[in-house]
Write a protein that holds these residues in place. Structure first.
Motif, PDB file in Angstrom:
ATOM      1  N   PHE A 222       0.817  -1.206   0.000  1.00  0.00           N
ATOM      2  CA  PHE A 222       0.000   0.000   0.000  1.00  0.00           C
ATOM      3  C   PHE A 222       0.855   1.261   0.000  1.00  0.00           C
ATOM      4  O   PHE A 222       1.959   1.300   0.543  1.00  0.00           O
ATOM      5  CB  PHE A 222      -0.927   0.002   1.217  1.00  0.00           C
ATOM      6  N   ARG A 223       0.309   2.289  -0.617  1.00  0.00           N
ATOM      7  CA  ARG A 223       0.889   3.632  -0.506  1.00  0.00           C
ATOM      8  C   ARG A 223       0.619   4.164   0.896  1.00  0.00           C
ATOM      9  O   ARG A 223      -0.248   3.646   1.614  1.00  0.00           O
ATOM     10  CB  ARG A 223       0.282   4.563  -1.557  1.00  0.00           C
ATOM     11  N   GLU A 224       1.294   5.218   1.277  1.00  0.00           N
ATOM     12  CA  GLU A 224       1.155   5.735   2.638  1.00  0.00           C
ATOM     13  C   GLU A 224       1.312   7.250   2.653  1.00  0.00           C
ATOM     14  O   GLU A 224       1.912   7.843   1.755  1.00  0.00           O
ATOM     15  CB  GLU A 224       2.217   5.114   3.553  1.00  0.00           C
ATOM     16  N   PHE A 225       0.742   7.858   3.674  1.00  0.00           N
ATOM     17  CA  PHE A 225       1.070   9.247   3.999  1.00  0.00           C
ATOM     18  C   PHE A 225       0.844   9.460   5.485  1.00  0.00           C
ATOM     19  O   PHE A 225       0.076   8.747   6.130  1.00  0.00           O
ATOM     20  CB  PHE A 225       0.270  10.254   3.157  1.00  0.00           C
ATOM     21  N   ASP A 226       1.543  10.446   6.017  1.00  0.00           N
ATOM     22  CA  ASP A 226       1.560  10.688   7.456  1.00  0.00           C
ATOM     23  C   ASP A 226       1.146  12.135   7.719  1.00  0.00           C
ATOM     24  O   ASP A 226       1.837  13.074   7.318  1.00  0.00           O
ATOM     25  CB  ASP A 226       2.973  10.435   7.994  1.00  0.00           C
TER      26      ASP A 226
ATOM     27  N   ILE B 210       6.014  11.969   5.897  1.00  0.00           N
ATOM     28  CA  ILE B 210       6.034  10.987   4.808  1.00  0.00           C
ATOM     29  C   ILE B 210       5.052  11.368   3.712  1.00  0.00           C
ATOM     30  O   ILE B 210       3.862  11.540   3.955  1.00  0.00           O
ATOM     31  CB  ILE B 210       5.703   9.588   5.349  1.00  0.00           C
ATOM     32  N   ARG B 211       5.574  11.546   2.483  1.00  0.00           N
ATOM     33  CA  ARG B 211       4.799  11.799   1.270  1.00  0.00           C
ATOM     34  C   ARG B 211       4.117  13.171   1.241  1.00  0.00           C
ATOM     35  O   ARG B 211       3.275  13.424   0.382  1.00  0.00           O
ATOM     36  CB  ARG B 211       3.734  10.714   1.066  1.00  0.00           C
ATOM     37  N   VAL B 212       4.460  14.049   2.150  1.00  0.00           N
ATOM     38  CA  VAL B 212       3.844  15.381   2.197  1.00  0.00           C
ATOM     39  C   VAL B 212       4.755  16.383   1.494  1.00  0.00           C
ATOM     40  O   VAL B 212       5.928  16.519   1.823  1.00  0.00           O
ATOM     41  CB  VAL B 212       3.581  15.822   3.645  1.00  0.00           C
TER      42      VAL B 212
ATOM     43  N   ASN C  65      -4.834  -0.470   6.356  1.00  0.00           N
ATOM     44  CA  ASN C  65      -5.453   0.102   7.553  1.00  0.00           C
ATOM     45  C   ASN C  65      -4.985   1.540   7.784  1.00  0.00           C
ATOM     46  O   ASN C  65      -4.178   2.085   7.029  1.00  0.00           O
ATOM     47  CB  ASN C  65      -5.130  -0.766   8.769  1.00  0.00           C
ATOM     48  N   PHE C  66      -5.460   2.159   8.842  1.00  0.00           N
ATOM     49  CA  PHE C  66      -5.049   3.519   9.188  1.00  0.00           C
ATOM     50  C   PHE C  66      -5.109   3.697  10.702  1.00  0.00           C
ATOM     51  O   PHE C  66      -5.790   2.950  11.409  1.00  0.00           O
ATOM     52  CB  PHE C  66      -5.915   4.575   8.485  1.00  0.00           C
TER      53      PHE C  66
ATOM     54  N   TYR D 164      -2.050   8.320  10.395  1.00  0.00           N
ATOM     55  CA  TYR D 164      -1.210   7.661   9.400  1.00  0.00           C
ATOM     56  C   TYR D 164      -2.113   6.759   8.566  1.00  0.00           C
ATOM     57  O   TYR D 164      -2.863   5.944   9.114  1.00  0.00           O
ATOM     58  CB  TYR D 164      -0.117   6.843  10.091  1.00  0.00           C
ATOM     59  N   TYR D 165      -2.040   6.883   7.240  1.00  0.00           N
ATOM     60  CA  TYR D 165      -2.989   6.220   6.350  1.00  0.00           C
ATOM     61  C   TYR D 165      -2.285   5.370   5.297  1.00  0.00           C
ATOM     62  O   TYR D 165      -1.244   5.755   4.766  1.00  0.00           O
ATOM     63  CB  TYR D 165      -3.860   7.243   5.626  1.00  0.00           C
TER      64      TYR D 165
END
Length: 442
Positions: free
Chosen positions: A264-268, A277-279, A315-316, A385-386
């Motif tokens: 899965f991809r993620e962002f925080d 992360i990823r922002v 999940n998140f 976190y997603y």
């Protein structure tokens, strides 16, 4: 306070004296009808009926990352939580509905599976603290001293405003199981050489030593799930071989095979004080006075090699780093997604994951910017976190999507698989959940 207590007392007396009939006024629809076109009916599914209700969580109280499954008479409990963005201090009630293995309302009356109140109020609510967007946070832990559940099986918890049961705001699925059978699983590459590079096969055995199952072909209902997703669950599996009390489900024709998909991809967004992360960018927008987080552009991964990275299997987790109580201190953020790629014809692209209950929601359907040649979407989410992926849904296919078109699919991908074993005895009028197991291929 006195009026509130009087109202609860009157309703409690009525509850004790009358067996309430669930769904008496709400519209029930045939499976063949278009569920998404009808708003006023009760779904025995994970569903939010009110746009003001956000971040609905249901989990075993051992951990926020667990599934809403508990063992019968074990003392384990399940926690429901959600946010209401309205300012009207609504009073909410809940009830619980027993379902069969196919998630239809069972033949059991409430007094056959509930000990105590058939409905009760959600007393535990708190107001947000130091957030830009106002909300009221509600919590409920059950079974509790007012309501105990006496049967195993599938259940739906339904939340609604006081005196308005025909218009639910939330329905969520959960399960109670009995430990009558032992389940062993073997996760491997698909046996079929044409599928072995992008699919995973789950062979398994069920041993019912000490528990009598007279007709495993007609009386058992086995469900195989990937990452606790109901949208692609495999049902209707029958034993391939039987050896005394051991039922063998080792297939060769892809009956027990899933697309492995990709990590899965993620962002925080646990903090909005700095880029995580990823922002790419964080800024407060004047037009709505909310914080907007712009994520880095995503890449299409369908033709990329597999890359191993840890994830939450979709999940998140709700969390605010600068607070001590994330339930009421985590703020709501406008998160901006972007995916540069050519437009995909004859369907739509959706953001997909546990945060949307694994459903293709209209508010998560990507839009396309022809000038910049990219898909984009703005989504309101609570800090945390997603995990997420992009899923393509063909026109006319409302419940089935294809993740591999954007994400790719690799047999090495780490996934979590669960097996649910339902049994209906000869003289029973409900399906018992007699076994449950979860295994990861880490």
């Amino acid at each position: 306070m006195s009026n509130h207590f009087l109202r609860f007392s009157i309703i409690s007396v009525i509850t004790l004296g009358v067996v309430f009939t669930i769904c008496s006024s709400a519209k029930l629809v045939d499976k063949n009808e278009d569920d998404y076109a009808l708003e006023n009916f009760i779904r025995y599914d994970d569903y939010i009926y009110d746009d003001s209700i956000k971040t609905v969580l249901l989990f075993n109280t051992r951990s926020e990352m667990t599934y809403p499954i508990i063992s019968l008479n074990s003392g384990e409990t399940i926690k429901l939580s959600f946010d209401d963005l309205r300012r009207d201090n609504s009073i909410y009630y809940f009830t619980i509905i027993h379902c069969d293995a196919n998630w239809e309302k069972s033949e059991l009356a409430q007094n056959e599976y509930i000990e105590g109140f058939f409905e009760d109020e959600l007393f535990d609510f708190r107001y947000c603290n130091n957030t830009d967007l106002y909300y009221t946070h509600y919590n409920l832990t059950f079974p509790n001293e007012n309501m105990k559940l006496t049967k195993s099986g599938n259940y739906v918890i339904m939340v609604y405003k006081v005196n308005d049961k025909e218009h639910p705001i939330i329905t969520k699925r959960f399960m109670i199981f009995e430990n009558h059978v032992a389940i062993t699983m073997n996760i491997k590459r698909a046996t079929d050489v044409n599928e072995s590079y992008f699919r995973q096969e789950i062979d398994f055995k069920i041993n019912h030593d000490g528990y009598d199952i007279k007709d495993p072909f007609g009386r058992l209902n086995v469900v195989l799930m990937q990452n606790y997703r109901w949208d692609n669950a495999i049902t209707g599996l029958k034993p391939k071989f039987i050896n005394d009390t051991e039922l063998n489900y080792d297939y060769n024709n892809s009956e027990n095979v899933f697309d492995a998909n990709n990590e899965f991809r993620e962002f925080d967004i646990k903090s909005i004080r700095y880029n995580t992360i990823r922002v790419e960018k964080i800024q407060l927008e004047a037009h709505d006075r909310l914080t907007h987080v712009y994520l880095l552009n995503d890449e299409r991964r369908s033709f990329k090699q597999y890359y191993s990275q840890p994830d939450l299997n979709g999940n998140f987790l709700i969390k605010r780093n600068e607070g001590t109580d994330s339930e009421i201190e985590a703020d709501y953020i406008k998160v901006h997604f972007s995916l540069p790629t050519i437009p995909i014809q004859n369907g739509n692209l959706y953001l997909f994951g546990k945060f949307c209950d694994w459903k293709f929601k209209e508010e998560l359907k990507m839009e396309y910017d022809t000038l910049n040649q990219q898909y984009f979407k703005e989504v309101l989410l609570k800090q945390g976190y997603y995990n997420y992926q992009y899923c393509f849904v063909k026109d006319g296919s409302k419940n089935t999507g294809d993740i591999s078109i954007i994400e790719g699919s690799h047999y090495e991908t780490r996934n979590e698989y669960s097996i649910l074993v339902y049994h209906r005895e000869l003289n029973d009028n409900f399906d018992r959940l007699v076994g449950f197991a979860t295994v990861s291929n880490d």
